[in-house]
Design a protein around this motif. Sequence first.
Motif, PDB file in Angstrom:
ATOM      1  N   PRO A  17      34.933   1.563  20.356  1.00 50.12           N
ATOM      2  CA  PRO A  17      34.552   2.342  21.549  1.00 50.12           C
ATOM      3  C   PRO A  17      34.778   1.610  22.853  1.00 50.12           C
ATOM      4  O   PRO A  17      35.316   2.160  23.810  1.00 50.12           O
ATOM      5  N   TYR A  18      34.419   0.321  22.917  1.00 44.04           N
ATOM      6  CA  TYR A  18      34.609  -0.338  24.213  1.00 44.04           C
ATOM      7  C   TYR A  18      36.059  -0.718  24.439  1.00 44.04           C
ATOM      8  O   TYR A  18      36.494  -0.855  25.581  1.00 44.04           O
ATOM      9  N   PHE A  20      38.570   1.247  23.671  1.00 44.22           N
ATOM     10  CA  PHE A  20      39.074   2.478  24.295  1.00 44.22           C
ATOM     11  C   PHE A  20      38.673   2.524  25.770  1.00 44.22           C
ATOM     12  O   PHE A  20      39.485   2.818  26.646  1.00 44.22           O
ATOM     13  N   ARG A  21      37.409   2.260  26.018  1.00 43.07           N
ATOM     14  CA  ARG A  21      36.889   2.399  27.379  1.00 43.07           C
ATOM     15  C   ARG A  21      37.583   1.445  28.346  1.00 43.07           C
ATOM     16  O   ARG A  21      38.024   1.844  29.422  1.00 43.07           O
ATOM     17  N   ARG A  24      41.225   2.345  29.126  1.00 43.14           N
ATOM     18  CA  ARG A  24      41.355   3.463  30.078  1.00 43.14           C
ATOM     19  C   ARG A  24      41.132   2.987  31.511  1.00 43.14           C
ATOM     20  O   ARG A  24      41.845   3.359  32.422  1.00 43.14           O
ATOM     21  N   GLU A  89      40.207  15.984  23.982  1.00 40.26           N
ATOM     22  CA  GLU A  89      39.654  14.753  23.451  1.00 40.26           C
ATOM     23  C   GLU A  89      38.271  14.439  24.024  1.00 40.26           C
ATOM     24  O   GLU A  89      37.659  13.472  23.641  1.00 40.26           O
ATOM     25  N   ALA A  91      34.534  14.078  24.615  1.00 36.54           N
ATOM     26  CA  ALA A  91      33.367  14.132  23.755  1.00 36.54           C
ATOM     27  C   ALA A  91      32.289  15.012  24.371  1.00 36.54           C
ATOM     28  O   ALA A  91      31.252  15.212  23.782  1.00 36.54           O
ATOM     29  N   ILE A  92      32.546  15.505  25.561  1.00 35.63           N
ATOM     30  CA  ILE A  92      31.576  16.343  26.244  1.00 35.63           C
ATOM     31  C   ILE A  92      32.082  17.770  26.293  1.00 35.63           C
ATOM     32  O   ILE A  92      33.262  18.026  26.114  1.00 35.63           O
ATOM     33  N   GLN A  96      30.328  22.605  30.603  1.00 37.36           N
ATOM     34  CA  GLN A  96      29.139  22.206  31.354  1.00 37.36           C
ATOM     35  C   GLN A  96      29.569  21.641  32.709  1.00 37.36           C
ATOM     36  O   GLN A  96      30.394  20.733  32.791  1.00 37.36           O
ATOM     37  N   ARG A  98      28.092  19.727  34.816  1.00 31.03           N
ATOM     38  CA  ARG A  98      27.869  18.305  35.063  1.00 31.03           C
ATOM     39  C   ARG A  98      28.881  17.446  34.327  1.00 31.03           C
ATOM     40  O   ARG A  98      29.250  16.358  34.797  1.00 31.03           O
ATOM     41  N   GLN A 102      31.256  14.851  36.112  1.00 33.81           N
ATOM     42  CA  GLN A 102      31.334  13.471  35.655  1.00 33.81           C
ATOM     43  C   GLN A 102      32.781  13.063  35.422  1.00 33.81           C
ATOM     44  O   GLN A 102      33.207  11.961  35.800  1.00 33.81           O
ATOM     45  N   ARG A 103      33.533  13.967  34.832  1.00 30.49           N
ATOM     46  CA  ARG A 103      34.941  13.682  34.588  1.00 30.49           C
ATOM     47  C   ARG A 103      35.687  13.500  35.904  1.00 30.49           C
ATOM     48  O   ARG A 103      36.522  12.606  36.049  1.00 30.49           O
ATOM     49  N   LEU A 106      34.945  10.171  37.310  1.00 28.81           N
ATOM     50  CA  LEU A 106      35.670   9.147  36.569  1.00 28.81           C
ATOM     51  C   LEU A 106      37.136   9.096  36.993  1.00 28.81           C
ATOM     52  O   LEU A 106      37.716   8.016  37.178  1.00 28.81           O
TER      53      LEU A 106
ATOM     54  N   ALA B  23      30.261   7.640  39.686  1.00 28.46           N
ATOM     55  CA  ALA B  23      31.513   7.301  39.009  1.00 28.46           C
ATOM     56  C   ALA B  23      31.339   6.050  38.144  1.00 28.46           C
ATOM     57  O   ALA B  23      31.825   5.990  37.012  1.00 28.46           O
ATOM     58  N   ALA B  26      29.388   6.938  35.110  1.00 25.55           N
ATOM     59  CA  ALA B  26      30.231   7.672  34.159  1.00 25.55           C
ATOM     60  C   ALA B  26      31.170   6.718  33.430  1.00 25.55           C
ATOM     61  O   ALA B  26      31.379   6.835  32.215  1.00 25.55           O
ATOM     62  N   ASP B  30      31.444   5.861  29.425  1.00 24.73           N
ATOM     63  CA  ASP B  30      32.615   6.532  28.859  1.00 24.73           C
ATOM     64  C   ASP B  30      32.921   5.992  27.467  1.00 24.73           C
ATOM     65  O   ASP B  30      32.608   4.852  27.136  1.00 24.73           O
ATOM     66  N   PRO B  32      35.490   7.010  23.620  1.00 28.70           N
ATOM     67  CA  PRO B  32      36.497   7.876  22.997  1.00 28.70           C
ATOM     68  C   PRO B  32      35.855   9.013  22.209  1.00 28.70           C
ATOM     69  O   PRO B  32      34.675   8.966  21.879  1.00 28.70           O
ATOM     70  N   SER B  33      36.666   9.994  21.914  1.00 26.88           N
ATOM     71  CA  SER B  33      36.188  11.074  21.069  1.00 26.88           C
ATOM     72  C   SER B  33      36.246  10.644  19.596  1.00 26.88           C
ATOM     73  O   SER B  33      36.934   9.684  19.243  1.00 26.88           O
ATOM     74  N   ALA B  60      30.203  13.106  19.241  1.00 28.53           N
ATOM     75  CA  ALA B  60      29.452  13.897  20.206  1.00 28.53           C
ATOM     76  C   ALA B  60      28.040  14.133  19.697  1.00 28.53           C
ATOM     77  O   ALA B  60      27.094  14.239  20.476  1.00 28.53           O
ATOM     78  N   ASP B 156      26.461  12.435  30.971  1.00 29.92           N
ATOM     79  CA  ASP B 156      26.901  12.890  29.669  1.00 29.92           C
ATOM     80  C   ASP B 156      25.760  12.695  28.670  1.00 29.92           C
ATOM     81  O   ASP B 156      25.158  11.624  28.605  1.00 29.92           O
ATOM     82  N   ASN B 158      25.920  12.089  25.700  1.00 28.64           N
ATOM     83  CA  ASN B 158      26.243  10.989  24.799  1.00 28.64           C
ATOM     84  C   ASN B 158      25.990   9.633  25.440  1.00 28.64           C
ATOM     85  O   ASN B 158      25.969   8.620  24.760  1.00 28.64           O
ATOM     86  N   ARG B 165      23.521   1.780  22.275  1.00 21.63           N
ATOM     87  CA  ARG B 165      24.423   1.080  21.372  1.00 21.63           C
ATOM     88  C   ARG B 165      24.856  -0.247  21.992  1.00 21.63           C
ATOM     89  O   ARG B 165      24.927  -1.267  21.336  1.00 21.63           O
TER      90      ARG B 165
END
Lengths: 173, 263
Positions: A17-18, A20-21, A24, A89, A91-92, A96, A98, A102-103, A106, B23, B26, B30, B32-33, B60, B156, B158, B165
């Motif tokens: 996960p991190y 990926f983060r 990006r 892709e 996850a939200i 919605q 919000r 948020q996107r 970002l 931002a 967020a 952030d 991944p899916s 999710a 979000d 999540n 985590r």
Amino acid sequence: MSPSDEQLAQVFAGHAPYVFRVLRRLGVDAADVEDVCQEVFLVVHRRLPDFEGRAQLRTWIYGICLRCAARHRKRPHRRRELIGAELPELAIDPAQQRAVEQRQALERLDRALGELPETQREVYVLYELEDLSMAEVAEVVGCPLQTAYSRLHAARRQVLAAFAPAATDRKVV
Amino acid sequence: MSMSSDPKRSFEDAELPDALRSALAAARADGPSVESVSRVAERLGVAGPGAASAKAAASAGRSKLVMIAALCVLGGAGMHAAFTNDHAAIAPVPERAVQEPSASPALEVRHEPPSSVRAQALEASEPAAAPRRTQAVLPAKSRAHAPAVVPAEHLDPNAELELLRRAQAALTPAPSRALVLCEQHARLFPRGAFQQERELIAVVALANRGDLRAARARAERFERAYPDSVHEPRLKALLADHKSGEPGARTGKPAESRPSTGD
């Protein structure tokens, strides 16, 4: 699954996960992030026998992320991000409001980060978003601590300027 | 390594523009899916039980069961050790105890790519050498009074689990950082779904940091606040262990006065 594959699976489970983060935020497009993430973990797999535990595994992987992201940005065949390509892709739930906001926030941050020199961007992402200490950041990017501070200061100034009201007026999509 | 000279993170700056604060929040949350993680796992040939937790972390749904299961692991290793081991307040919990089993260099790893990875061994540069280990201590006090970052309703859903985590992942290498993240969670999600889990992580973080008295006090507050919690039996057992094996009681030295091992 062989023992080494199981170990890679463990590393992947704990760190994907991190990875990926951070990829990006370091400018890897959504369309390419899976490829670069795979690249990161292949390097991790290959180099793990040499990992001596002197650093935190997480910090070590950050270094690999930085280099893979830098290579990606220099590739001539780097794919262009397509508008909307990322939406499936998420996850939200895009329905919605919000989540949409948020996107957008970002994306705005990514645009601001994209304006930074690479060295400043790396320091900013690792310190402001990944919570590394400045000493860790300096180690990961391979520069003196004072240089890391200078880069952070310059990056902060530029990101702040990108979010100033005047900049907002100019950059509203 | 001390981090006392590190500047405040931008998101803690009360004068930061709201848009930038949102931002940053967020970006920090952030991830991944599930589908994205699954695809990479399959391409790496690690799509199995080991990758399940990564997918779960990215999910999710990110159900409470995931966090509870993770906390069971904590309870069996770092948490229990922190309360029962005389040296727990002084020595850092071994890295393998929590979260990063792969950190052990003792495990054998082949040099070639995983069996299921085809000719995708992309060339990539890597760090010339692993950086030296840094024992950093977050300026927890400076962050404790940081303003609320973003109202929970603006985040979000999540993000809550992702934040915890991260706190959980920091428990062993950086318990002070784990505490900061718990405090951040409390500010962002005052009515969150994982309040109990946050408190459990905070208790373990305090114990790992050597603040056993604070850990016990926080655990007791947890018991009072959540008498019917599914975590309560484990906490009770840990407290019982702690009462019978408190280092400070044996040495006459308060746990809080011991030097931090750093994190």
